[in-house]
Design a protein around this motif. Structure first.
Motif, PDB file in Angstrom:
ATOM      1  N   ARG A 255       0.814  -1.219   0.000  1.00 15.12           N
ATOM      2  CA  ARG A 255       0.000   0.000   0.000  1.00 15.12           C
ATOM      3  C   ARG A 255       0.846   1.266   0.000  1.00 15.12           C
ATOM      4  NH1 ARG A 255      -4.478  -0.938   4.151  1.00 15.12           N
ATOM      5  NH2 ARG A 255      -4.884  -2.632   2.665  1.00 15.12           N
ATOM      6  N   ASP A 256       1.897   1.280   0.793  1.00 16.42           N
ATOM      7  CA  ASP A 256       2.714   2.494   0.889  1.00 16.42           C
ATOM      8  C   ASP A 256       3.581   2.724  -0.348  1.00 16.42           C
ATOM      9  OD1 ASP A 256       1.617   2.925   3.337  1.00 16.42           O
ATOM     10  OD2 ASP A 256       3.366   2.322   4.504  1.00 16.42           O
ATOM     11  N   SER A 257       3.674   1.721  -1.213  1.00 21.24           N
ATOM     12  CA  SER A 257       4.477   1.886  -2.428  1.00 21.24           C
ATOM     13  C   SER A 257       3.636   2.336  -3.629  1.00 21.24           C
ATOM     14  CB  SER A 257       5.197   0.580  -2.773  1.00 21.24           C
ATOM     15  OG  SER A 257       4.264  -0.433  -3.111  1.00 21.24           O
ATOM     16  N   VAL A 258       2.333   2.476  -3.435  1.00 24.67           N
ATOM     17  CA  VAL A 258       1.464   2.980  -4.502  1.00 24.67           C
ATOM     18  C   VAL A 258       1.773   4.462  -4.730  1.00 24.67           C
ATOM     19  CG1 VAL A 258      -0.920   3.419  -5.205  1.00 24.67           C
ATOM     20  CG2 VAL A 258      -0.362   1.316  -3.942  1.00 24.67           C
ATOM     21  N   VAL A 259       1.939   4.840  -5.984  1.00 25.60           N
ATOM     22  CA  VAL A 259       2.212   6.239  -6.325  1.00 25.60           C
ATOM     23  C   VAL A 259       0.888   6.955  -6.585  1.00 25.60           C
ATOM     24  CG1 VAL A 259       3.272   7.810  -8.012  1.00 25.60           C
ATOM     25  CG2 VAL A 259       4.495   5.748  -7.253  1.00 25.60           C
ATOM     26  N   LEU A 260       0.727   8.129  -5.993  1.00 29.44           N
ATOM     27  CA  LEU A 260      -0.468   8.944  -6.188  1.00 29.44           C
ATOM     28  C   LEU A 260      -0.230   9.913  -7.337  1.00 29.44           C
ATOM     29  CD1 LEU A 260      -1.309   9.781  -2.463  1.00 29.44           C
ATOM     30  CD2 LEU A 260      -1.981   7.771  -3.811  1.00 29.44           C
ATOM     31  N   VAL A 261      -1.115   9.879  -8.325  1.00 28.05           N
ATOM     32  CA  VAL A 261      -1.008  10.783  -9.471  1.00 28.05           C
ATOM     33  C   VAL A 261      -2.205  11.728  -9.430  1.00 28.05           C
ATOM     34  CG1 VAL A 261      -0.882  11.008 -11.976  1.00 28.05           C
ATOM     35  CG2 VAL A 261       0.205   9.055 -10.835  1.00 28.05           C
ATOM     36  N   GLY A 294      -0.109  12.385   5.533  1.00 30.70           N
ATOM     37  CA  GLY A 294       1.151  12.090   6.200  1.00 30.70           C
ATOM     38  C   GLY A 294       2.298  11.776   5.268  1.00 30.70           C
ATOM     39  N   PHE A 295       2.175  12.143   4.003  1.00 34.19           N
ATOM     40  CA  PHE A 295       3.232  11.899   3.010  1.00 34.19           C
ATOM     41  C   PHE A 295       3.675  10.439   2.996  1.00 34.19           C
ATOM     42  CE2 PHE A 295       3.543  16.472   3.703  1.00 34.19           C
ATOM     43  CZ  PHE A 295       3.616  16.940   2.397  1.00 34.19           C
ATOM     44  N   LYS A 296       2.720   9.516   3.189  1.00 31.88           N
ATOM     45  CA  LYS A 296       3.063   8.095   3.201  1.00 31.88           C
ATOM     46  C   LYS A 296       3.368   7.560   1.810  1.00 31.88           C
ATOM     47  CE  LYS A 296       0.364   6.974   7.353  1.00 31.88           C
ATOM     48  NZ  LYS A 296      -0.767   6.170   7.886  1.00 31.88           N
ATOM     49  N   ASN A 297       2.821   8.216   0.796  1.00 35.51           N
ATOM     50  CA  ASN A 297       2.994   7.751  -0.578  1.00 35.51           C
ATOM     51  C   ASN A 297       3.677   8.811  -1.423  1.00 35.51           C
ATOM     52  OD1 ASN A 297       0.300   6.464   0.502  1.00 35.51           O
ATOM     53  ND2 ASN A 297       1.047   5.080  -1.093  1.00 35.51           N
ATOM     54  N   ALA A 298       4.532   8.358  -2.340  1.00 38.85           N
ATOM     55  CA  ALA A 298       5.111   9.279  -3.314  1.00 38.85           C
ATOM     56  C   ALA A 298       4.003   9.773  -4.237  1.00 38.85           C
ATOM     57  CB  ALA A 298       6.201   8.577  -4.113  1.00 38.85           C
ATOM     58  N   LYS A 327       8.010   1.729 -16.899  1.00 32.54           N
ATOM     59  CA  LYS A 327       9.177   1.572 -16.033  1.00 32.54           C
ATOM     60  C   LYS A 327       8.943   0.561 -14.917  1.00 32.54           C
ATOM     61  CE  LYS A 327      10.742   6.312 -16.885  1.00 32.54           C
ATOM     62  NZ  LYS A 327      10.964   7.674 -16.307  1.00 32.54           N
ATOM     63  N   GLY A 328       7.752  -0.054 -14.909  1.00 28.77           N
ATOM     64  CA  GLY A 328       7.479  -1.082 -13.921  1.00 28.77           C
ATOM     65  C   GLY A 328       6.668  -0.644 -12.726  1.00 28.77           C
ATOM     66  N   GLN A 329       6.354   0.660 -12.619  1.00 31.53           N
ATOM     67  CA  GLN A 329       5.527   1.146 -11.512  1.00 31.53           C
ATOM     68  C   GLN A 329       4.063   1.058 -11.943  1.00 31.53           C
ATOM     69  OE1 GLN A 329       6.258   2.133  -8.274  1.00 31.53           O
ATOM     70  NE2 GLN A 329       4.024   2.117  -8.098  1.00 31.53           N
ATOM     71  N   LYS A 330       3.431  -0.074 -11.615  1.00 29.98           N
ATOM     72  CA  LYS A 330       2.068  -0.330 -12.070  1.00 29.98           C
ATOM     73  C   LYS A 330       1.011   0.064 -11.047  1.00 29.98           C
ATOM     74  CE  LYS A 330       3.574  -4.226 -14.935  1.00 29.98           C
ATOM     75  NZ  LYS A 330       3.387  -5.671 -15.238  1.00 29.98           N
ATOM     76  N   ASP A 331       1.393   0.180  -9.804  1.00 31.42           N
ATOM     77  CA  ASP A 331       0.426   0.504  -8.748  1.00 31.42           C
ATOM     78  C   ASP A 331       0.297   2.022  -8.645  1.00 31.42           C
ATOM     79  OD1 ASP A 331      -0.088  -2.211  -7.889  1.00 31.42           O
ATOM     80  OD2 ASP A 331       1.979  -2.182  -7.134  1.00 31.42           O
ATOM     81  N   LEU A 332      -0.781   2.552  -9.222  1.00 27.00           N
ATOM     82  CA  LEU A 332      -1.005   3.990  -9.283  1.00 27.00           C
ATOM     83  C   LEU A 332      -2.455   4.293  -8.912  1.00 27.00           C
ATOM     84  CD1 LEU A 332       0.578   4.641 -12.810  1.00 27.00           C
ATOM     85  CD2 LEU A 332       1.713   5.039 -10.615  1.00 27.00           C
ATOM     86  N   VAL A 333      -2.664   5.357  -8.154  1.00 24.61           N
ATOM     87  CA  VAL A 333      -4.012   5.860  -7.893  1.00 24.61           C
ATOM     88  C   VAL A 333      -4.123   7.247  -8.517  1.00 24.61           C
ATOM     89  CG1 VAL A 333      -5.645   6.695  -6.149  1.00 24.61           C
ATOM     90  CG2 VAL A 333      -4.441   4.540  -5.794  1.00 24.61           C
ATOM     91  N   LEU A 334      -5.077   7.405  -9.416  1.00 23.45           N
ATOM     92  CA  LEU A 334      -5.321   8.686 -10.066  1.00 23.45           C
ATOM     93  C   LEU A 334      -6.351   9.468  -9.260  1.00 23.45           C
ATOM     94  CD1 LEU A 334      -5.552   7.423 -13.765  1.00 23.45           C
ATOM     95  CD2 LEU A 334      -3.577   8.356 -12.579  1.00 23.45           C
ATOM     96  N   ILE A 335      -6.071  10.743  -9.019  1.00 28.82           N
ATOM     97  CA  ILE A 335      -6.945  11.583  -8.196  1.00 28.82           C
ATOM     98  C   ILE A 335      -7.342  12.828  -8.973  1.00 28.82           C
ATOM     99  CG2 ILE A 335      -7.189  12.883  -6.054  1.00 28.82           C
ATOM    100  CD1 ILE A 335      -4.316  10.682  -5.917  1.00 28.82           C
ATOM    101  N   PRO A 336      -8.622  12.982  -9.333  1.00 19.84           N
ATOM    102  CA  PRO A 336      -9.073  14.223  -9.984  1.00 19.84           C
ATOM    103  C   PRO A 336      -9.137  15.347  -8.944  1.00 19.84           C
ATOM    104  CG  PRO A 336     -10.922  12.723  -9.692  1.00 19.84           C
ATOM    105  CD  PRO A 336      -9.700  11.985  -9.222  1.00 19.84           C
ATOM    106  N   ILE A 337      -8.106  16.175  -8.900  1.00 25.27           N
ATOM    107  CA  ILE A 337      -7.912  17.102  -7.786  1.00 25.27           C
ATOM    108  C   ILE A 337      -8.546  18.465  -8.006  1.00 25.27           C
ATOM    109  CG2 ILE A 337      -5.711  18.058  -8.606  1.00 25.27           C
ATOM    110  CD1 ILE A 337      -6.604  17.028  -4.962  1.00 25.27           C
TER     111      ILE A 337
END
Length: 433
Positions: A255-261, A294-298, A327-337
């Motif tokens: 979970r903590d390795s998921v990148v937030l976009v 808490g800046f848990k995710n990049a 590049k292999g980073q497949k775990d991403l959460v997209l956020i319409p901000i």
């Protein structure tokens, strides 16, 4: 996706305290209630000392059916604040809108036949007003209205309903223009306020409407503006809740390795270079949400819905996601901000294009989207808290409202800002430049 985005993806995302209104006979207001919703009628004996108050939600809007697409695109391309086409605007706008209409109808058909933005805007406004009637009885009843820039209900329709419902025409009354673009841009909030000012001048200004009697002109609607709220604590809480819920769909160990976009609607660089505050305010929202988490995710901030060949603010969301997956980073959460409800940018561009392309590149369903704010109780409470403070403090607008972009040469923008800032006592000494 192509760098030249389809047009349909461009659609996204008071009176002074001492003013006393004369008694009036209040008629039940026509509202924008969705089917099945019952809005209680307004009567004089439940009106507060400073009420009633019209709460006007302002947004771009979107066609509710495919039959409305043509008119929506025509109005959108006619707006030089949003899509500057130079001296050929009146020729190129209709031409481009006609050419795009068939394709865009298909896109709206793919998300259910139309945009849900009206449904959500009406719901949010109505629920907010119910809360305000309890928290701010002195300005009650609070009547919900929606004014869209390019789709029904248009600004002129909303203004006509205000007059029909007992505001203005010699009776005074207070109305709050509540922008549903949390981050200010001249292309969005600025354009909507310019349109509101235009119709106010046509309907209530004696210099533009010779049929107005002196008493009617004197008793015109008193406006105030909630023009930006990028770091409001309730907004940040609502975003953080939805992001947390999306993260919880991943196994705990990753979970903590998921990148937030974070994704926001882009702007032409010509607008950015003019000094538009939107990029900075979007970044402020992202930073505040990251703090709450808490800046848990990049994370990264990207931009979507570029239109045409000219330079736009980047990196584009589609390119960002594709590059991560490659590049292999497949775990991403997209956020319409920068959006407060679902519409074509979330339901089609992100869900059916960006995520689909990611899966074709091998994302294996691991690229996901956080839910939009829509009917979030936390978000609706945030709207009510923001409006409650605005009403209680007799605010006119933000300190930033009167400060145009350094490179702005739009005289209509200047006139609009002067009007709204002149509607009451400005406690924060804001400038109009």
């Amino acid at each position: 996706m192509s760098v030249q985005r389809p047009l349909q993806l461009l659609t996204k995302r008071a009176s002074p305290s001492h003013l006393q209104h004369r008694p009036r006979i209040w008629q039940p207001a026509r509202t924008f209630a969705t089917p099945g919703m019952v809005v209680p009628p307004v009567t004089q004996n439940n009106t507060g000392a400073k009420g009633p108050t019209a709460m006007v939600f302002m947004n771009m809007g979107g066609p509710a059916t495919t039959d409305e697409v043509s008119g929506f695109l025509s109005r959108l391309f006619a707006d030089a604040d949003l899509i500057p086409l130079g001296p050929l605007q009146n020729y190129l706008g209709p031409l481009i809108s006609r050419r795009r209409t068939p394709k865009i109808k298909k896109q709206y058909a793919n998300i259910g036949g139309g945009s849900p933005i009206r449904k959500w805007s009406e719901y949010q406004a109505e629920e907010m007003c119910k809360i305000l009637d309890q928290t701010n009885p002195e300005t009650a009843p609070h009547k919900p209205y929606v004014a869209f820039r390019y789709a029904n209900p248009l600004t002129e329709e909303m203004y006509g309903r205000l007059l029909e419902d007992g505001f203005g025409n010699g009776r005074g009354g207070r109305a709050v223009a509540f922008t549903q673009y949390p981050q200010y841009s001249c292309s969005t909030t600025g354009s909507s306020l310019n349109e509101l000012w235009k119709w106010r001048q046509r309907m209530e200004s004696p210099t533009r409407n010779q049929n107005l009697e002196a008493a009617e002109a004197e008793g015109s609607i008193k406006w105030s503006v909630i023009d930006r709220w990028p770091t409001h604590s309730g907004l940040i809480d609502a975003f953080a809740e939805n992001i947390t819920a999306a993260l919880e769909t991943y196994p705990k160990e990753i979970r903590d390795s998921v990148v937030l976009v974070y994704s926001a609607h882009s702007l032409p660089m010509s607008v950015v270079n003019r000094g538009d505050p939107y990029p900075a305010e979007v970044a402020a929202t992202v930073w505040a949400v990251q703090q709450r988490l808490g800046f848990k995710n990049a994370y990264r901030l990207s931009w979507q819905s570029q239109v045409g060949p000219s330079a736009w603010l980047g990196a584009q969301t589609s390119d960002t996601v594709n590059n991560f997956v490659k590049k292999g980073q497949k775990d991403l959460v997209l956020i319409p901000i920068a959006f407060t409800s679902d519409h074509i940018e979330t339901l089609f561009e992100i869900d059916q294009e960006v995520i689909h392309e990611a899966n074709e590149l091998g994302a294996e369903g691991r690229v996901r989207r956080a839910e939009s704010l829509n009917g979030s109780p936390t978000f609706i409470k945030a709207l009510a808290n923001l409006a409650s403070e605005h009403l209680a403090n007799d605010e006119v607008c933000s300190r930033q409202m009167g400060l145009r972009c350094p490179g702005c040469k739009n005289e209509r923008c200047l006139a609009s800002k002067k009007f709204f800032m002149g509607q009451g006592v400005q406690n924060n000494a804001a400038l109009t430049l």
